[in-house]
Design a protein around this motif. Structure first.
Motif, PDB file in Angstrom:
ATOM      1  N   GLU A  58       0.823  -1.217   0.000  1.00  0.00           N
ATOM      2  CA  GLU A  58       0.000   0.000   0.000  1.00  0.00           C
ATOM      3  C   GLU A  58       0.853   1.261   0.000  1.00  0.00           C
ATOM      4  O   GLU A  58       0.356   2.339  -0.298  1.00  0.00           O
ATOM      5  CB  GLU A  58      -0.926   0.007   1.216  1.00  0.00           C
ATOM      6  CG  GLU A  58      -1.960  -1.099   1.199  1.00  0.00           C
ATOM      7  CD  GLU A  58      -2.819  -1.113   2.459  1.00  0.00           C
ATOM      8  OE1 GLU A  58      -2.900  -0.077   3.157  1.00  0.00           O
ATOM      9  OE2 GLU A  58      -3.412  -2.165   2.743  1.00  0.00           O
ATOM     10  N   ALA A  59       2.128   1.140   0.343  1.00  0.00           N
ATOM     11  CA  ALA A  59       3.020   2.303   0.400  1.00  0.00           C
ATOM     12  C   ALA A  59       3.461   2.686  -1.014  1.00  0.00           C
ATOM     13  O   ALA A  59       3.579   1.831  -1.885  1.00  0.00           O
ATOM     14  CB  ALA A  59       4.239   1.978   1.257  1.00  0.00           C
ATOM     15  N   PRO A  60       3.715   3.979  -1.242  1.00  0.00           N
ATOM     16  CA  PRO A  60       4.100   4.427  -2.584  1.00  0.00           C
ATOM     17  C   PRO A  60       5.504   3.971  -2.959  1.00  0.00           C
ATOM     18  O   PRO A  60       6.394   3.915  -2.117  1.00  0.00           O
ATOM     19  CB  PRO A  60       4.036   5.950  -2.475  1.00  0.00           C
ATOM     20  CG  PRO A  60       4.240   6.242  -1.028  1.00  0.00           C
ATOM     21  CD  PRO A  60       3.641   5.083  -0.288  1.00  0.00           C
ATOM     22  N   LYS A  61       5.673   3.653  -4.211  1.00  0.00           N
ATOM     23  CA  LYS A  61       6.991   3.269  -4.738  1.00  0.00           C
ATOM     24  C   LYS A  61       7.681   4.528  -5.260  1.00  0.00           C
ATOM     25  O   LYS A  61       7.084   5.314  -5.975  1.00  0.00           O
ATOM     26  CB  LYS A  61       6.842   2.269  -5.893  1.00  0.00           C
ATOM     27  CG  LYS A  61       6.037   1.039  -5.545  1.00  0.00           C
ATOM     28  CD  LYS A  61       6.848   0.038  -4.778  1.00  0.00           C
ATOM     29  CE  LYS A  61       6.126  -1.269  -4.652  1.00  0.00           C
ATOM     30  NZ  LYS A  61       5.671  -1.578  -3.336  1.00  0.00           N
ATOM     31  N   GLY A  62       8.918   4.721  -4.878  1.00  0.00           N
ATOM     32  CA  GLY A  62       9.688   5.850  -5.383  1.00  0.00           C
ATOM     33  C   GLY A  62       9.320   7.192  -4.783  1.00  0.00           C
ATOM     34  O   GLY A  62       9.754   8.224  -5.273  1.00  0.00           O
ATOM     35  N   ARG A  63       8.506   7.202  -3.717  1.00  0.00           N
ATOM     36  CA  ARG A  63       8.136   8.453  -3.043  1.00  0.00           C
ATOM     37  C   ARG A  63       8.428   8.322  -1.561  1.00  0.00           C
ATOM     38  O   ARG A  63       8.369   7.246  -0.996  1.00  0.00           O
ATOM     39  CB  ARG A  63       6.640   8.730  -3.207  1.00  0.00           C
ATOM     40  CG  ARG A  63       6.326   9.347  -4.547  1.00  0.00           C
ATOM     41  CD  ARG A  63       5.045  10.111  -4.547  1.00  0.00           C
ATOM     42  NE  ARG A  63       5.156  11.304  -3.713  1.00  0.00           N
ATOM     43  CZ  ARG A  63       4.128  12.063  -3.422  1.00  0.00           C
ATOM     44  NH1 ARG A  63       2.939  11.775  -3.869  1.00  0.00           N
ATOM     45  NH2 ARG A  63       4.279  13.128  -2.667  1.00  0.00           N
ATOM     46  N   SER A  64       8.697   9.438  -0.960  1.00  0.00           N
ATOM     47  CA  SER A  64       8.973   9.465   0.470  1.00  0.00           C
ATOM     48  C   SER A  64       7.685   9.273   1.268  1.00  0.00           C
ATOM     49  O   SER A  64       6.632   9.770   0.883  1.00  0.00           O
ATOM     50  CB  SER A  64       9.613  10.805   0.822  1.00  0.00           C
ATOM     51  OG  SER A  64      10.000  10.834   2.163  1.00  0.00           O
TER      52      SER A  64
END
Length: 156
Positions: free
Chosen positions: A50-56
């Motif tokens: 669920e966490a974004p890929k390539g973003r903080s």
């Protein structure tokens, strides 16, 4: 008659330019806000992709006991919500209150290998405080673990 319309056209052009400038400023502010917006995720949410890929983003939970390894200023540890664990790598000085088994929030990015590289690590500042997002994530993970245990222990 065309002379009487000229000032009107000037006013319309001026109003149009002001509206365009306001729209451009609004777009820039919203873009900056979106770029700096950092969401919180628990280890269970990260494990569920669920966490974004390539973003903080912020990862929060407890520092898993026995997981802290130090090599100079580089520190590796695991953040857990008692359901899943995410390995974290951080280079720098950890807060004084950073301890195994205590609450932590790390801000950084998730690598393709599943390891979270933290740019910043925050520890709770007293015995009664934990970031609300981390406390909620731990509470939800504990409830899910209890439901799973009940369903596995229930007679069929």
């Amino acid at each position: 008659m065309s002379n009487t319309l000229k000032p009107r056209h000037r006013r319309l052009a001026l109003i149009g330019l002001i509206a365009l400038a306001i729209a451009a400023i609004t777009a820039l502010v919203l873009n900056a806000f979106q770029s700096n917006l950092v969401f919180f995720y628990s280890p269970t949410q990260v494990a569920a992709n669920e966490a974004p890929k390539g973003r903080s983003f912020r990862l929060g939970g407890l520092v898993e006991p026995g997981s802290v390894q130090r090599q100079g200023v580089q520190v590796s540890f695991k953040v857990t919500d008692n359901m899943h664990q995410i390995p974290v790598r951080f280079e720098g000085v950890l807060p004084d209150l950073f301890k195994e088994g205590k609450g932590v929030v790390a801000q950084g990015q998730l690598g393709a290998d599943g390891q979270f590289t933290a740019r910043e690590v925050l520890a709770k500042h007293d015995e009664n405080y934990m970031p609300p997002e981390a406390a909620d994530a731990l509470h939800q993970a504990e409830q899910a673990r209890e439901r799973a245990q009940r369903s596995m222990g229930a007679p069929k």
